[in-house]
Design a protein around this motif. Structure first.
Motif, PDB file in Angstrom:
ATOM      1  N   ALA A 136       0.743  -1.279   0.022  1.00 47.32           N
ATOM      2  CA  ALA A 136      -0.249  -0.106   0.171  1.00 47.32           C
ATOM      3  C   ALA A 136       0.788   1.080  -0.047  1.00 47.32           C
ATOM      4  O   ALA A 136       0.317   2.416   0.032  1.00 47.32           O
ATOM      5  N   GLY A 137       2.296   1.044  -0.037  1.00 52.88           N
ATOM      6  CA  GLY A 137       3.031   2.289   0.090  1.00 52.88           C
ATOM      7  C   GLY A 137       2.933   3.017   1.281  1.00 52.88           C
ATOM      8  O   GLY A 137       3.327   4.300   1.434  1.00 52.88           O
ATOM      9  N   VAL A 138       2.961   2.402   2.450  1.00 51.72           N
ATOM     10  CA  VAL A 138       2.715   2.636   3.857  1.00 51.72           C
ATOM     11  C   VAL A 138       3.837   2.261   4.317  1.00 51.72           C
ATOM     12  O   VAL A 138       4.083   1.012   4.611  1.00 51.72           O
ATOM     13  N   ARG A 139       4.670   3.079   5.207  1.00 57.53           N
ATOM     14  CA  ARG A 139       5.837   2.636   6.242  1.00 57.53           C
ATOM     15  C   ARG A 139       5.181   1.940   7.574  1.00 57.53           C
ATOM     16  O   ARG A 139       4.391   2.797   8.152  1.00 57.53           O
ATOM     17  N   VAL A 140       5.806   0.970   7.924  1.00 56.08           N
ATOM     18  CA  VAL A 140       5.580   0.538   9.469  1.00 56.08           C
ATOM     19  C   VAL A 140       6.468   1.251  10.173  1.00 56.08           C
ATOM     20  O   VAL A 140       7.629   1.055  10.369  1.00 56.08           O
ATOM     21  N   THR A 141       6.025   2.172  11.174  1.00 58.72           N
ATOM     22  CA  THR A 141       7.042   2.840  11.949  1.00 58.72           C
ATOM     23  C   THR A 141       7.253   2.503  13.063  1.00 58.72           C
ATOM     24  O   THR A 141       8.265   2.768  13.897  1.00 58.72           O
ATOM     25  N   HIS A 142       6.608   1.658  13.874  1.00 61.31           N
ATOM     26  CA  HIS A 142       6.784   0.949  15.355  1.00 61.31           C
ATOM     27  C   HIS A 142       6.185  -0.045  15.668  1.00 61.31           C
ATOM     28  O   HIS A 142       5.335  -0.921  14.767  1.00 61.31           O
ATOM     29  N   VAL A 143       6.759  -0.841  16.352  1.00 61.68           N
ATOM     30  CA  VAL A 143       6.222  -2.210  16.980  1.00 61.68           C
ATOM     31  C   VAL A 143       5.769  -2.179  18.430  1.00 61.68           C
ATOM     32  O   VAL A 143       6.572  -1.531  19.264  1.00 61.68           O
ATOM     33  N   LYS A 144       4.573  -2.634  18.526  1.00 63.14           N
ATOM     34  CA  LYS A 144       4.216  -2.612  20.091  1.00 63.14           C
ATOM     35  C   LYS A 144       3.713  -3.862  20.546  1.00 63.14           C
ATOM     36  O   LYS A 144       2.662  -4.341  19.840  1.00 63.14           O
ATOM     37  N   PRO A 145       4.219  -4.758  21.281  1.00 64.08           N
ATOM     38  CA  PRO A 145       3.562  -6.005  21.895  1.00 64.08           C
ATOM     39  C   PRO A 145       2.318  -5.753  22.195  1.00 64.08           C
ATOM     40  O   PRO A 145       2.037  -4.849  22.791  1.00 64.08           O
ATOM     41  N   HIS A 146       1.342  -6.739  22.331  1.00 69.23           N
ATOM     42  CA  HIS A 146       0.205  -6.812  22.785  1.00 69.23           C
ATOM     43  C   HIS A 146      -0.170  -7.596  24.095  1.00 69.23           C
ATOM     44  O   HIS A 146       0.429  -8.449  24.117  1.00 69.23           O
ATOM     45  N   GLY A 147      -1.017  -7.133  24.872  1.00 68.05           N
ATOM     46  CA  GLY A 147      -1.442  -7.928  25.910  1.00 68.05           C
ATOM     47  C   GLY A 147      -0.636  -8.407  27.125  1.00 68.05           C
ATOM     48  O   GLY A 147       0.503  -8.132  27.405  1.00 68.05           O
ATOM     49  N   ALA A 148      -0.656 -10.019  26.788  1.00 67.33           N
ATOM     50  CA  ALA A 148       0.281 -10.633  27.685  1.00 67.33           C
ATOM     51  C   ALA A 148       1.604 -10.655  27.151  1.00 67.33           C
ATOM     52  O   ALA A 148       2.606 -10.998  27.953  1.00 67.33           O
ATOM     53  N   PHE A 149       2.025 -10.428  25.772  1.00 71.78           N
ATOM     54  CA  PHE A 149       3.069 -10.302  25.220  1.00 71.78           C
ATOM     55  C   PHE A 149       3.581  -9.136  25.779  1.00 71.78           C
ATOM     56  O   PHE A 149       4.947  -9.104  26.031  1.00 71.78           O
ATOM     57  N   TYR A 150       3.153  -7.947  25.800  1.00 73.76           N
ATOM     58  CA  TYR A 150       3.726  -6.567  26.527  1.00 73.76           C
ATOM     59  C   TYR A 150       3.947  -7.131  27.995  1.00 73.76           C
ATOM     60  O   TYR A 150       5.070  -6.506  28.418  1.00 73.76           O
ATOM     61  N   GLY A 151       3.221  -7.821  28.616  1.00 78.63           N
ATOM     62  CA  GLY A 151       3.463  -8.008  29.860  1.00 78.63           C
ATOM     63  C   GLY A 151       4.923  -8.992  30.073  1.00 78.63           C
ATOM     64  O   GLY A 151       5.585  -8.716  31.013  1.00 78.63           O
ATOM     65  N   LEU A 152       5.035  -9.841  29.078  1.00 81.14           N
ATOM     66  CA  LEU A 152       6.299 -10.515  29.166  1.00 81.14           C
ATOM     67  C   LEU A 152       7.654  -9.362  29.195  1.00 81.14           C
ATOM     68  O   LEU A 152       8.725  -9.695  29.959  1.00 81.14           O
ATOM     69  N   THR A 153       7.550  -8.362  28.210  1.00 82.83           N
ATOM     70  CA  THR A 153       8.475  -7.272  28.264  1.00 82.83           C
ATOM     71  C   THR A 153       8.463  -6.528  29.568  1.00 82.83           C
ATOM     72  O   THR A 153       9.994  -6.060  30.053  1.00 82.83           O
ATOM     73  N   MET A 154       7.542  -6.495  30.318  1.00 84.35           N
ATOM     74  CA  MET A 154       7.576  -5.667  31.562  1.00 84.35           C
ATOM     75  C   MET A 154       8.324  -6.511  32.567  1.00 84.35           C
ATOM     76  O   MET A 154       9.033  -6.263  33.337  1.00 84.35           O
TER      77      MET A 154
END
Length: 257
Positions: A103-121
């Protein structure tokens, strides 16, 4: 007092014929969006549609990788090693990049979701592995991590990190967010008040403890029943406080990161 901040929302979390959220109304209200990549929610058609919505709204596009748990919406804890977490992140990030590139769009960032985010914490090695995996694909891509020790540890290694705080979640007394398996409606003005506190550099835990936060981005959840009302109230309060709403990449650039 923050004079610039990003407002991000999780979106693209429908699946097949099952619809969740009001993304068409929500995306124009935020400056960055995190799109589900098929493991906790989303599917190829939803991902393609979400990329188009972000492009039309002028909203910065991010990947929102989750744990492989559609039934639990990625909010049930699973044990992943740092290597497994990095692989899970890359697999989903790559899938969204395919639709974005088309689509000609850049993915600028990545944010883990939910329990995945909890793992990073809870596990610094997971946060490092995820950040390293993203940087190996695109050194300019931003990893979104909880404002505080988690984000500062990764940022100190020279990687691009957006420090995140939450307008619509509670914090425990350790400074961790309390993940809600099935988010209920929230008082929009209470969320707006929390956002104002974040601009001033603090959040108050559910135990009454005041914790300092240095945030680049504030999150609202797109699967909350009144997410549009919450996002509107938070956006209006940010403007009323005199802060500019910018995509997280621009906020980091102003920080010099």
């Amino acid at each position: 007092m923050k004079t610039r901040i990003d407002l991000n929302a999780d979106a693209g979390e429908s699946f097949g014929r099952w619809r969740l959220g009001h993304d068409e109304a929500l995306l124009p209200l935020v400056s960055s969006v995190n799109v589900a990549c098929g493991w906790h929610a989303g599917d190829p058609a939803i991902m393609r549609h979400s990329v188009g919505l972000a492009r039309s709204a002028g909203t910065a596009l991010g990947a929102h990788p989750g744990l492989p748990d559609l039934a639990g919406f990625g909010r049930r804890a699973l044990a992943l090693s740092p290597r497994e977490a990095a692989d899970a992140c890359l697999y989903q990030y790559g899938a969204l990049r395919g639709f974005a590139d088309a689509a000609g769009v850049r993915v600028t960032h990545v944010k883990p979701h939910g329990a995945f985010y909890g793992l990073t914490m809870r596990n610094p090695d997971v946060a490092d592995a995820v950040a390293d995996a993203v940087a190996a694909v695109d050194p300019e891509a931003i990893v979104v991590l909880l404002a505080g020790p988690t984000a500062e540890r990764v940022a100190a290694r020279g990687l691009r990190v957006a420090r995140e705080a939450f307008a619509d979640l509670e914090y425990d007394d350790e400074g961790h967010i309390v993940i809600e398996p099935d988010p209920p409606a929230k008082d929009p003005q209470a969320c707006a008040e929390k956002a104002a506190g974040i601009l001033r550099g603090h959040v108050t835990t559910r135990g009454g403890r005041r914790i300092e936060v240095d945030a680049d981005t504030v999150c609202v959840h797109g699967d909350r029943p009144n997410a549009v009302e919450v996002a509107t109230a938070v956006r209006d309060r940010i403007a009323a406080e005199g802060a500019a709403l910018l995509p997280m990449g621009e906020v980091l650039a102003r920080r010099g990161a």
